[in-house]
Design an enzyme around this catalytic site. Sequence first.
Site, PDB file in Angstrom:
ATOM      1  N   ARG A  25       2.394   9.508  38.934  1.00 30.98           N
ATOM      2  CA  ARG A  25       1.339   9.479  39.953  1.00 30.98           C
ATOM      3  C   ARG A  25       1.446   8.235  40.838  1.00 30.98           C
ATOM      4  O   ARG A  25       0.779   8.158  41.867  1.00 30.98           O
ATOM      5  CB  ARG A  25      -0.030   9.520  39.287  1.00 30.98           C
ATOM      6  CG  ARG A  25      -0.195  10.630  38.268  1.00 30.98           C
ATOM      7  CD  ARG A  25      -1.626  10.774  37.807  1.00 30.98           C
ATOM      8  NE  ARG A  25      -2.386  11.571  38.742  1.00 30.98           N
ATOM      9  CZ  ARG A  25      -3.674  11.870  38.584  1.00 30.98           C
ATOM     10  NH1 ARG A  25      -4.330  11.422  37.537  1.00 30.98           N
ATOM     11  NH2 ARG A  25      -4.312  12.611  39.467  1.00 30.98           N
ATOM     12  N   GLU A  54      -3.737   5.031  38.602  1.00 32.43           N
ATOM     13  CA  GLU A  54      -2.364   4.595  38.353  1.00 32.43           C
ATOM     14  C   GLU A  54      -1.734   3.919  39.572  1.00 32.43           C
ATOM     15  O   GLU A  54      -0.983   2.943  39.428  1.00 32.43           O
ATOM     16  CB  GLU A  54      -1.509   5.789  37.915  1.00 32.43           C
ATOM     17  CG  GLU A  54      -1.871   6.358  36.557  1.00 32.43           C
ATOM     18  CD  GLU A  54      -2.989   7.394  36.610  1.00 32.43           C
ATOM     19  OE1 GLU A  54      -3.335   7.940  35.543  1.00 32.43           O
ATOM     20  OE2 GLU A  54      -3.513   7.636  37.720  1.00 32.43           O
ATOM     21  N   LYS A  99     -21.250  12.906  25.496  1.00 29.95           N
ATOM     22  CA  LYS A  99     -19.989  13.304  24.886  1.00 29.95           C
ATOM     23  C   LYS A  99     -20.189  13.434  23.385  1.00 29.95           C
ATOM     24  O   LYS A  99     -20.738  12.546  22.743  1.00 29.95           O
ATOM     25  CB  LYS A  99     -18.916  12.257  25.200  1.00 29.95           C
ATOM     26  CG  LYS A  99     -17.492  12.720  25.002  1.00 29.95           C
ATOM     27  CD  LYS A  99     -16.496  11.717  25.562  1.00 29.95           C
ATOM     28  CE  LYS A  99     -15.074  12.221  25.419  1.00 29.95           C
ATOM     29  NZ  LYS A  99     -14.094  11.278  25.985  1.00 29.95           N
TER      30      LYS A  99
END
Length: 621
Positions: free
Chosen positions: A395, A367, A281
Amino acid sequence: MQKYSLLSTINTPDDLRLLSREQLPQLCDELRAFLLESVSQSSGHLASGLGTVELTVALHYVFNTPFDQLIWDVGHQAYPHKILTGRRERMHTIRQKNGLHPFPWRGESEYDVLSVGHSSTSISAGLGIAIAAEKENADRKTICVIGDGAMTAGMAFEALNHAGSLHTDMLVILNDNEMSISENVGALNNHLARLLSGSFYSSIRESSKNLLSGLPPIKAFVKKTEEHLKGFVSPGGTLFEELGFNYIGPIDGHNVEELVSTLKNMRNLKGPQFLHIMTKKGKGYAPAEKDPIGFHGVPKFDHILGQLPKKVAQVPTYSAVFGRWLCEMAEKDATVVGITPAMREGSGMVEFSNRFPEQYFDVAIAEQHAVTLAAGMAIAGLKPVVAIYSTFLQRAYDQLIHDVAIPNLPVLFAIDRAGVVGADGQTHQGAFDISFMRCIPNMVIMTPSDENECRQMLFTGLHYNGPAAVRYPRGNATGCELQPLTQLEIGKARKVRSGSNIALLNFGTLLGEVMLAAETLDATVVDMRFAKPIDEAMLATLLDDHTLLVSVEDNALKGGAGSAVGEYLNQRALTQPHNARLLSLGFADEFIAQGDPAEVLAELGLNANSIIEKIQAVKNF
């Protein structure tokens, strides 16, 4: 434009495919430089895109997009994709009002197959598309890109399990940037990946399966040999093999020529394919490589100096207010636990995680698990606080109802990013939480108007014997004085201004705009504080000398706090007729696009001037 001599010639992937393989590394360098220059001037997601430059180039080079369907997960990493698919000259508008959408968006480009924003959806959608492609019989390829973070969600494994059982032709690419590229992801591993994905190995593999199908011991031996060969490269690969995928990797995700070779080999393999690539990243930009979290989403900054602008000491954000409050509670009570679904920094929990590691639980992008985990903790006598964005709580709706509300468990939901979030657009606005929670029995919903109220409500919710939610927005608080923590009376509003004829009912942090409007209108202002239960006694007193009630909320009008007021007025009118009318102000029945929050609120009619205009437009009140 010498700096971008190759990139400036690429307006569509068709142009890209005219390049030679030898030119691809130069194109990647130019694409990375353009991305850095562009995002530093416009703000946006940076580090993820820097890490997927080579992958993006290789995918559009090998596959015939948009005929072949390329599906991105979340979309933070899709800026290079936007640049290569005809949107290079508009990148400076990304995340701005009427500009490019922050994520892949179907209405924006034929190359954006799936509109995204929430994680872990690419494999499920890709499987549906692959099934349709199989029925179409047009040799259309389906490619799904997913990050290692998104793979922590159960939805991703549900899709993998289903895809492996159907044996549908599709390619899943795992972009793994959590681990550094280790020694086995080098020349030897790339060579093995080419062999494992090549036609010779594939033909031997299939023919040996057919030949040995009647000889179980030998067949099992060959299968084990294959697994050991792949396990030598990546022990984790056998997991995906067990799910029914042909696993290849891991390979260096920054070697564009190796990526092209491997993808070309895998392009025509039959059945579910899984390619594991390793990336870094922030690749190619030292500050982002060193601090990929800090450079994940960036404001405008000087990319030459490589320093993000320092945050000016000012009033804290609501997230920071929450984080400090949580630390205060944990200091006094070891049973207080904080739960986050991979949003530690965004939710203001960094200090809490460092100071109270035994009371801190990051469940990754899960979640549903976060909510039911909290339910279990509450059953066992802990005091769970679930810190979650409004848009992500959507969610876990079933878990909220089934596992927390039905058993009436004491779980506190600290709902960040409620209301208008801004630049991340439709997928991230916190527009529906009051509506989807208000219909759930046992729920208490609190709407603080400033950071002091937010703290009092969090404290109240922590000590409430049932499910409670406190919703607050992204951004800076008001700078008001903080009072000692006390428990509020559930459902009790407070009058903050007395006026005549008109009563403004405020739900949340729009109180400042409401007060400005009230000064012009000489209106009464009530900070309702609770969207559920609402203060019916306060409403009853207002009916004595007000003929127009105006509810103001940063939530969808349908099913929102204004609906609660309307329900009360209608019910009361059955037994005690009154002359009051209700004007509800909030979000209309449409999704809210990206833009600066103040700009968006003004457009939605929720600033002081718009509130005044809408009230004055109501005749004979």
